[in-house]
Design an enzyme around this catalytic site. Sequence first.
Site, PDB file in Angstrom:
ATOM      1  N   SER A  55      17.398  -6.132   8.760  1.00 35.70           N
ATOM      2  CA  SER A  55      16.068  -5.537   8.597  1.00 35.70           C
ATOM      3  C   SER A  55      15.568  -4.917   9.897  1.00 35.70           C
ATOM      4  O   SER A  55      15.085  -3.775   9.910  1.00 35.70           O
ATOM      5  CB  SER A  55      15.074  -6.585   8.105  1.00 35.70           C
TER       6      SER A  55
ATOM      7  N   ASP B 272       0.813  -1.217   0.000  1.00 30.95           N
ATOM      8  CA  ASP B 272       0.000   0.000   0.000  1.00 30.95           C
ATOM      9  C   ASP B 272       0.846   1.267   0.000  1.00 30.95           C
ATOM     10  O   ASP B 272       0.532   2.244  -0.694  1.00 30.95           O
ATOM     11  CB  ASP B 272      -0.929   0.019   1.224  1.00 30.95           C
TER      12      ASP B 272
ATOM     13  N   ARG C 284      21.580 -14.956   1.554  1.00 25.61           N
ATOM     14  CA  ARG C 284      20.251 -15.523   1.334  1.00 25.61           C
ATOM     15  C   ARG C 284      19.963 -15.768  -0.142  1.00 25.61           C
ATOM     16  O   ARG C 284      19.349 -16.777  -0.509  1.00 25.61           O
ATOM     17  CB  ARG C 284      19.195 -14.597   1.928  1.00 25.61           C
TER      18      ARG C 284
ATOM     19  N   ARG D  74      18.019 -24.831  -7.430  1.00 25.94           N
ATOM     20  CA  ARG D  74      18.782 -25.645  -8.388  1.00 25.94           C
ATOM     21  C   ARG D  74      18.764 -27.123  -7.984  1.00 25.94           C
ATOM     22  O   ARG D  74      18.512 -28.008  -8.816  1.00 25.94           O
ATOM     23  CB  ARG D  74      20.223 -25.144  -8.463  1.00 25.94           C
TER      24      ARG D  74
END
Length: 523
Positions: A451, A277, A339, A348
């Site tokens: 983060s 949003d 990551r 893979r």
Amino acid sequence: MNASHPELTFEEKAKLLQDFHPDFNVKVKTPLRVGANIGDLAPQEMARQIEAPSRISASDVDLSKVDYDTDILVIGCGGAGLSAALTAHAAGARVMLTTKLRMGDSNTIMAEGGIAAATNPEDSPAIHYVDTIIGGRGTNVKELVEVLVTEAPFIVDWLSSLGVNFDRKADGSLFNHRPGGHSRRRSHSIKDLTGLEIMRVMADEVRNRNIPVLEFCPALELIKDEKGQCAGAVLQNLDTGRLLVVRAKSVIMATGGMGRLHPLGFPTSNHYGATADGIVMGYRAGAKLIYIESVQFHPTGTAWPEQLLGLLISEALRAQGAQVLNVDGQTFAANLETRDALAAAIIRECNSRGKGVETPAGIVGAWLDTPLIDMIHGPGTFQRRFAGIYSRFMGYGINPLEEPILVYPTQHYQNGGMTITPNGETTVPNLYAAGEVSGGVHGQNRLGANSLLDIFVFGRRSAEHAARHVRNVTLGKLTLKHLDEFSENLREAGIKTDVRSPMLLPDYRFENALTKITHIEAE
């Protein structure tokens, strides 16, 4: 089980990502046809939201009737939003929070692994900086990274001062571990419930300081004034359907990411309200985006049982020795690769090499050898360090102390977002962005534990700057003219769609009960 796998060289990693990582699949991306980033690629799911008319028009709202008037409006009640509100309040600004769900309903509350900060003697912000740049493939905005790593130790101290109980060693010093892509042990956690503990403390602080919070009142659009400044937002009360006008001298967007758009059909770890949003509203108001094409897939999302699809298995388990194995019990990638590289290696192994383990639901995954943790560190370690993961799997009859967990990459993070300065300013005057809705600090791949750090560093910095800035802000006449202008741009570009955005909440009523995982094959 064979020996630990060597780390990839830069060349090996580049080829692996190009061949197998979903982020490099240009077939599922589309160039934007309107707005400040016209021509830039975006995931198709994101582009559909960006290139859609608003849920409201300018004629739907009487801007002469202001329901709330404040200095700073914070949109979003996760870690970025609450840290911004607390900081702005401490600086003497009038601040209010609004959120589409309840206070705390966010990705932050589900964060497991920890928060990165160079607090050990053998570590430094400079080393943290280098790791972050390498992890971001060298595409990070360097000024943002410098702020991130420099302020990291302060953030750990600040959270501790609020009452966050970080894990500690027997001597009282902070316990930390090494997430993938980091060269030092610098992730500070509270078992595997880090975000939950942090949000518990911060929500209590918001209540204790009597900061007003509007729950179940999502923002539908930003309001501007006749001078082009951001001047507030139009909210909608989900209980009554009534539109609310909030006039604010500055707005801090802290709405999080796009996980519930399910890019490429992957399951997501994101909370129910993560529907991009903030990106939609900011872009419609003229905000420039960066790396919006880049999406992170966490390598170890749960692949079985299907009821736990989207549940992450924290990187901290691999830091404690749990290895990722194929169907033959062989390692195929270094345990603590970044990551993006480990996710690509699992894709893979499972899809191209045919070495995955197929579940009864038809999903293919790799083993995460969780029993190794107690074998390495002693009985009781897993239950003490990973109590949340242990209880969730035991609820489905899977004992991670005795049998491995099946994992596969899961959509986890929106690497790109609104372009910001080190003070959180976007390209729209008076509009700030903090956390996952912003972009640049992580480049095109985020390192684990950066983060939680990001949301507090830039939540606080945006609020500090906004609190000073609003003293000199004079707003003109409120307007939603930019909505009509954006709709006209869509018509001129020949874009026709039944979509109306922002999405607000995903609709799963007509979806299959089990999300279908898209397999990315080598070209």
